[in-house]
Design a protein around this motif. Structure first.
Motif, short mmCIF file in Angstrom:
data_model
loop_
_atom_site.label_atom_id
_atom_site.label_comp_id
_atom_site.label_asym_id
_atom_site.label_seq_id
_atom_site.Cartn_x
_atom_site.Cartn_y
_atom_site.Cartn_z
N VAL A 1 0.85 -1.20 0.00
CA VAL A 1 0.00 0.00 0.00
C VAL A 1 0.88 1.25 0.00
N GLU A 2 1.91 1.26 0.87
CA GLU A 2 2.81 2.42 0.92
C GLU A 2 3.52 2.61 -0.41
N ALA A 3 3.91 1.49 -1.04
CA ALA A 3 4.61 1.57 -2.33
C ALA A 3 3.70 2.20 -3.37
N ALA A 4 2.42 1.83 -3.35
CA ALA A 4 1.47 2.42 -4.30
C ALA A 4 1.31 3.92 -4.02
N LEU A 5 1.24 4.29 -2.73
CA LEU A 5 1.08 5.70 -2.36
C LEU A 5 2.29 6.53 -2.79
N LEU A 6 3.47 5.88 -2.82
CA LEU A 6 4.68 6.62 -3.19
C LEU A 6 4.58 7.17 -4.61
N LEU A 7 3.78 6.51 -5.45
CA LEU A 7 3.64 6.97 -6.84
C LEU A 7 2.99 8.35 -6.90
N ALA A 8 2.35 8.77 -5.81
CA ALA A 8 1.73 10.09 -5.77
C ALA A 8 2.58 11.08 -4.98
N ASP A 9 3.80 10.67 -4.61
CA ASP A 9 4.68 11.52 -3.81
C ASP A 9 5.73 12.16 -4.74
N PRO A 10 5.57 13.46 -5.04
CA PRO A 10 6.49 14.09 -6.00
C PRO A 10 7.95 14.01 -5.55
N GLY A 11 8.18 14.08 -4.23
CA GLY A 11 9.55 13.99 -3.72
C GLY A 11 10.18 12.66 -4.06
N PHE A 12 9.39 11.59 -3.89
CA PHE A 12 9.91 10.25 -4.18
C PHE A 12 10.14 10.09 -5.68
N LEU A 13 9.19 10.57 -6.49
CA LEU A 13 9.33 10.43 -7.94
C LEU A 13 10.56 11.17 -8.45
N ALA A 14 10.81 12.37 -7.89
CA ALA A 14 12.01 13.11 -8.26
C ALA A 14 13.25 12.29 -7.89
#
Lengths: 256, 318
Positions: free
Chosen positions: A41-54
């Protein structure tokens, strides 16, 4: 192919189920570990985290830069050493000494010597990724069919023409295998360099932040995406190898 | 109508360029208007991010790029190589390096211990009831020969246990709770947010606050730069010190400002932040207070020679 995909998915699902049960019921009393369901679930949520995507973009950029530079160095050197046996014998001891040095161990040295962040990270990636490409290129050059070379020579082709028309095409599948192995090694180093040196963003930087904030679930979720990146890269490279070197697999009788 | 869009774009571009020009004019005088500052993603570094979000650096004509560091020890080669201009560090690492002859300067105080910000903790059902019970036991610290071992050693001494009578093992903070629950060690030296979190799960118990008596209010973290950088960039440093000083005052005076900023740069979420114990945010570089750390290090053999802390400090000017 679809049967393979179904079996693969079944294997992953079984692993996740077992891991979930172990984490929930068989861990020693008091030991806290995030179950796979939470990590997913956290991994899926990370896809909406701009900091992580950067961060993912930064890591993949370093990885691509390092891998390209490694190929640009290792292939010409491998071809040259493969074509010139005397040079190969002269450099062999040095190469054999440098190759087993764990690449992660040179990260502290790189931190001290190279101030530019991308250059520091790319250079440790290059150091690690050069070896598989170089060694495979060397072996590829050795495996060239001597009969084919002799045939071309007897028709009056010069050494460069023989290299271009026989040796390089014959060694190419080996080089490709080397690049595929190097891609995996390069990703390990891209993340390790961030874990050891920090940085402004990156998968490893995210893991440092998650660790300092007591978020083991986020550490694992980020690690999951690092693994996914490696899986995608490997799949793409295997597909490219199959496409480019169909003839090679047929000749070697590799059936898949 | 079609024409107006390029015209608008042109006007906007001109306006932006003009702004850029104005900004550049105000940076006049700084040797280095853009600097990289290393910081750990923990509460200590709050002032850096407060100063950024409040625009204090911009007021000084300074652009600060925060870089997440792995620890003070790794940041040292990074300020030496020039990868970082200024970095978050802890006093023990800094004084150890200074004791080895490294040319580093402390350019700002950052964080000090407060009650229950650095605690010795044990498993819920542990037979260890007092610090004196730790004789012959194994204690987890995040880094050997650093602030953790120093604070624990000092605490043990106050309870009559000699430094050689315990065994220290290095382990990252996130793994300590499980290690104690699984019986791999007898006690762990933890900081926030781990002290608060591990009391809930796996249910650790606070054995002792390690920042009491000789270590009460011990200075913890600082900003450091190399002597060379300080000599080359006096105006940049002064601008950094003014901006960070303002933010530090804000942090010292109003906890809600700190609570609001921590989730923006760390993974400690809003719910956890308001529950954890925070240290102090000192607003001056007080030689007498910092000398205590060096003296404690000398007492327990971390330093072989006395270290005069005053020689390392570069206080804000005016």
């Amino acid at each position: 192919m679809s049967v393979r995909a179904v079996r693969g998915a079944a294997g992953v699902a079984a692993f996740l189920l077992v891991a979930e049960l172990v984490v929930r019921f068989w861990l020693a009393e008091g030991v806290v570990f995030p179950p796979p369901s939470l990590v997913l679930v956290e991994a899926a949520l990370l896809l909406a985290d701009p900091g992580f995507l950067a961060g993912v973009a930064a890591t993949l950029l370093n990885w691509a830069l390092g891998l390209l530079a490694a190929v640009a160095v290792a292939v010409p050197v491998g071809v040259a050493l493969g074509a010139l046996p005397a040079a190969e014998r002269a450099t062999r001891p040095l190469l054999e000494f440098m190759r087993p040095i764990p690449s992660v161990a040179i990260i502290p040295l790189a931190i001290l010597l190279i101030p530019a962040d991308v250059a520091m990270k790319a250079s440790v990636i290059v150091y690690a990724a050069v070896w598989p490409v170089l060694i495979n290129t060397l072996y590829g050059m050795r495996e060239v069919d001597p009969l084919a070379k002799d045939s071309l020579r007897s028709f009056g082709f010069g050494p460069l023409a023989v290299l271009w028309r026989v040796s390089l095409p014959s060694a190419a599948p080996f080089v490709a295998t080397g690049v595929r192995i190097a891609a995996g090694v390069a990703l390990i180093l891209a993340v390790s360099a961030e874990l050891l040196a920090g940085g402004s963003s990156g998968i490893g930087v995210f893991v440092i932040q998650a660790g300092s904030g007591n978020r083991t679930d986020l550490m694992l979720a980020a690690t999951l995406w690092a693994g996914a990146a490696g899986l995608v890269a490997n799949t793409l490279l295997v597909a490219a190898e199959r496409r480019l070197f169909r003839w090679h697999e047929a000749r070697r009788g590799v059936a898949e | 109508m079609r024409r107006t869009i390029p015209a608008l774009l042109l006007a906007t571009t001109l306006a932006l360029t003009a702004c850029g020009g104005a900004e550049q004019a105000s940076t006049g005088g700084l040797e280095k208007p853009v600097i990289k500052v290393g910081a750990l993603p923990i509460p200590d570094a709050a002032a850096l991010y407060i100063a950024r979000s409040k625009g204090y650096f911009k007021e000084e004509g300074l652009t600060v790029e925060p870089i997440t560091i792995q620890g003070g020890a790794v940041a040292l080669p990074q300020i030496k190589s020039g990868a970082l201009d200024i970095s978050h560090t802890n006093y023990v690492s800094t004084f150890l390096a200074a004791g080895r002859g490294e040319k580093i300067k402390v350019v700002g105080d950052l964080y000090g211990a407060a009650p229950n910000t650095f605690d010795l903790m044990v498993a819920k059902d542990s037979p260890i009831k007092a610090v004196a019970d730790l004789k012959g036991k194994t204690i987890l610290v995040n880094t050997l020969n650093n602030i953790g071992t120093l604070a624990v050693t000092s605490t043990l001494k106050s309870a009559g246990v000699a430094p050689g009578e315990v065994k220290f093992i290095e382990k990252p903070f996130p793994d300590m709770g499980n290690a104690l629950a699984a019986g791999q060690a007898d006690a762990a030296w933890l900081t926030e947010p781990f002290i608060t979190a591990t009391q809930v799960q796996p249910g650790l118990r606070v054995l002792a606050d390690t920042m009491t008596g000789p270590t009460a209010g011990l200075p913890i973290a600082a900003w450091m730069a190399t002597g060379e950088w300080v000599a080359k960039n006096p105006k940049t440093l002064a601008a950094f010190q003014r901006a960070i000083g303002k933010a530090q005052k804000l942090a010292a005076g109003d906890r809600t400002v700190v609570d609001a900023i921590i989730p923006t740069y760390s993974k400690i979420d809003q719910a956890a932040v308001t529950k954890i114990a925070l240290g102090t945010f000192p607003t001056d570089l007080d030689p007498a207070r910092l000398q205590r750390v060096a003296d404690l290090m000398l007492e327990f053999g971390y330093l072989k020679q006395p270290l005069d802390v005053k020689t390392l400090l570069v206080s804000p000017t005016g």
